[in-house]
Design an enzyme around this catalytic site. Structure first.
Site, mmCIF file in Angstrom:
data_model
loop_
_atom_site.group_PDB
_atom_site.id
_atom_site.type_symbol
_atom_site.label_atom_id
_atom_site.label_comp_id
_atom_site.label_asym_id
_atom_site.label_seq_id
_atom_site.Cartn_x
_atom_site.Cartn_y
_atom_site.Cartn_z
ATOM 1 C CE LYS A 108 -15.771 62.819 -62.754
ATOM 2 N NZ LYS A 108 -14.428 62.365 -63.176
ATOM 3 C CE LYS A 131 -12.633 56.418 -67.097
ATOM 4 N NZ LYS A 131 -12.620 57.876 -66.893
ATOM 5 C CG ASP A 184 -14.384 64.697 -65.797
ATOM 6 O OD1 ASP A 184 -14.431 65.414 -64.789
ATOM 7 O OD2 ASP A 184 -14.177 63.458 -65.714
ATOM 8 C CE LYS A 189 -16.522 57.971 -68.129
ATOM 9 N NZ LYS A 189 -16.709 59.091 -67.184
ATOM 10 C CD GLU A 197 -16.265 62.081 -69.113
ATOM 11 O OE1 GLU A 197 -16.971 61.098 -69.421
ATOM 12 O OE2 GLU A 197 -15.931 62.330 -67.943
ATOM 13 C CG ASP A 236 -13.588 59.951 -69.572
ATOM 14 O OD1 ASP A 236 -12.788 60.811 -70.011
ATOM 15 O OD2 ASP A 236 -13.936 59.884 -68.376
ATOM 16 N N GLY A 296 -18.389 60.461 -61.641
ATOM 17 C CA GLY A 296 -17.989 59.728 -60.435
ATOM 18 C C GLY A 296 -16.486 59.696 -60.286
HETATM 19 O O1 OSB Z 1 -12.902 60.625 -65.686
HETATM 20 O O2 OSB Z 1 -14.840 60.111 -65.014
HETATM 21 C C1 OSB Z 1 -13.609 60.028 -64.898
HETATM 22 C C2 OSB Z 1 -12.789 57.542 -62.106
HETATM 23 C C3 OSB Z 1 -11.702 58.163 -61.519
HETATM 24 C C4 OSB Z 1 -11.249 59.342 -62.041
HETATM 25 C C5 OSB Z 1 -11.864 59.907 -63.168
HETATM 26 C C6 OSB Z 1 -12.967 59.297 -63.738
HETATM 27 C C7 OSB Z 1 -13.401 58.064 -63.223
HETATM 28 C C8 OSB Z 1 -14.499 57.300 -63.791
HETATM 29 C C9 OSB Z 1 -15.253 56.384 -62.851
HETATM 30 O O3 OSB Z 1 -14.788 57.305 -64.959
HETATM 31 C C10 OSB Z 1 -16.622 56.824 -62.581
HETATM 32 C C11 OSB Z 1 -17.238 56.090 -61.420
HETATM 33 O O4 OSB Z 1 -17.024 56.487 -60.256
HETATM 34 O O5 OSB Z 1 -17.953 55.104 -61.664
HETATM 35 MG MG MG Z 2 -14.068 61.754 -67.084
#
Ligand code: OSB
Ligand code: MG
Length: 370
Positions: free
Chosen positions: A262, A163, A238, A161, A213, A188, A290
């Site tokens: 989550k 960002k 999310d 994934k 996402e 995402d 996560g």
């Molecule tokens: O949007 O999934 C998210 C981390 C902090 C806040 C939001 C997100 C994330 C991640 C990291 O994408 C996921 C992980 O813990 O590996």
């Molecule tokens: Mg997310």
């Protein structure tokens, strides 16, 4: 199970590398850990709020205050037949999902230990290993991102994934898709776009993405339903999903075809199971997201991911991706096939290293029942 004591600890763990999203960069993860005593058993959980209200409304500070003033007084010295029953004690509380999850989830760990079964089993988990993906933060250049992706693909992770945010999106995704034509790939945006960007977001349809996402506002399910009608990439929500009702709204409106669950964001294991059961019945794939958790939160996420319906690889990855040293033993390890074995020993199935936690603790508060 009578709640005899609750200890809240704030600690700081340095990330191996800064993690950048459209809402900012995290260098040090400030964490809140809950340690609960009931039935002579100790249960652990993690409150996944960030330091600032950039992901959702909660923060480390708001969670601390709401535990002290409202949530702990509602449960201290009280008896609960099951961990799920604790949700009734919080029925009068609006919001503060991550704080509530912190208390309820610690009792789930206790209930599992008291019954001498794994948390996975207590929750209704059926999988002995879970498929894993990784979330890769924003990088300085497409080339830097390609190197990161190559490392994770070589490690065996089953889904990558990326960002994204305006200015760091199409070009980056194109480079990755060209270099890795066959991987399961998703993006995402953490709410970095608006409905004015529909034409732009439609261009992602060229990359055969597993999902996109939360591209739009964190609190707007309806806007996502408008976007989904105009793009073919499946949307996944999310930030917008706080409970079963949000999930029903999203699915009925056609705002998402996949749901990220989550534990903290939805208020704990009970709520996560309601969402999981609903999505399973509706054939909507779910996966476990996560929040840069330490081992305690990671262990809860592994148990959750073993439930039916968690068919897509989650953002549950190895301890060593984020931490030099994790607070659980053994650390979470990922096989060369990109899977994590679900522990079958009682409770979380990992030893929580209290000495290490104590050493890293910045602040600590304990409440005891009289
Ligand atoms: O949007 O999934 C998210 C981390 C902090 C806040 C939001 C997100 C994330 C991640 C990291 O994408 C996921 C992980 O813990 O590996
Ligand atoms: Mg997310």
């Amino acid at each position: 199970m009578r709640v005899d004591a609750v200890t809240l600890r704030k600690l700081q763990m340095r990330l191996k590398a800064p993690f950048e999203t459209s809402f900012g960069t995290t260098h040090n993860r400030t964490l809140l850990l809950v340690e609960m005593q009931a039935e002579g058993v100790t249960g652990w959980s993690e409150i996944t709020a960030m330091e600032a209200p950039v992901f959702n409304m909660e923060t480390i500070g708001t969670a601390t205050v709401i535990l002290r003033e409202t949530l702990v007084p509602a449960i201290l010295g009280k008896k609960f037949e099951t961990a799920a029953a604790m949700t009734e004690a919080f029925a009068h509380v609006r919001g503060h999902e991550m704080a509530r999850a912190g208390l309820e989830n610690a009792l789930w760990d206790i209930e599992a230990q008291a019954n001498r079964i794994s948390l996975s089993k207590l929750l209704g988990g059926t999988r002995v290993e879970i498929p894993c993906g990784v979330s890769i933060g924003l990088q300085a250049s497409p080339e830097a991102l390609r190197e990161k992706v190559a490392t994770e693909v070589a490690a065996g992770y089953q889904r990558i994934k990326l960002k994204i945010k305006p200015g760091k999106d199409l070009e980056y995704v194109r480079v990755i898709r060209d270099a890795f034509p066959d991987i399961k790939l998703s993006v995402d945006a953490n709410s970095a776009y608006t409905l004015d960007d529909i034409a732009h977001l439609r261009k992602f349809d060229d990359f055969n993405l597993l999902m996109m996402e939360q591209p739009l506002w964190w609190d707007d399910i309806y806007a996502h339903s408008k976007l989904q009608k105009q793009i073919s990439t499946p949307l996944c929500l999310d930030e917008s999903i706080r409970h079963l009702r949000d999930t029903e709204t999203a699915i009925e409106l056609g705002a998402a075809r996949i749901i990220n669950i989550k534990l903290g964001r939805v208020g704990g294991h009970s709520s996560a199971r309601e969402i999981q059961a609903y999505c399973l019945a509706k054939n909507i794939p779910v996966w476990c997201g996560g929040m840069l958790e330490c081992g305690v939160g990671r262990a809860h996420n592994i148990a959750v991911s073993s439930l039916p319906g968690y068919t897509l690889p989650g953002d549950v990855s190895a301890s060593k991706r984020y931490w030099v040293e994790d607070v659980i033993e053994p650390e979470v390890e990922v096989s060369p096939q990109g899977t994590i074995r679900v522990p079958d020993t009682p409770g979380l199935g990992y030893h929580v290293r209290r000495e290490l936690i104590e050493r890293w603790t910045l602040e600590k508060e304990t409440w005891r029942a009289s």
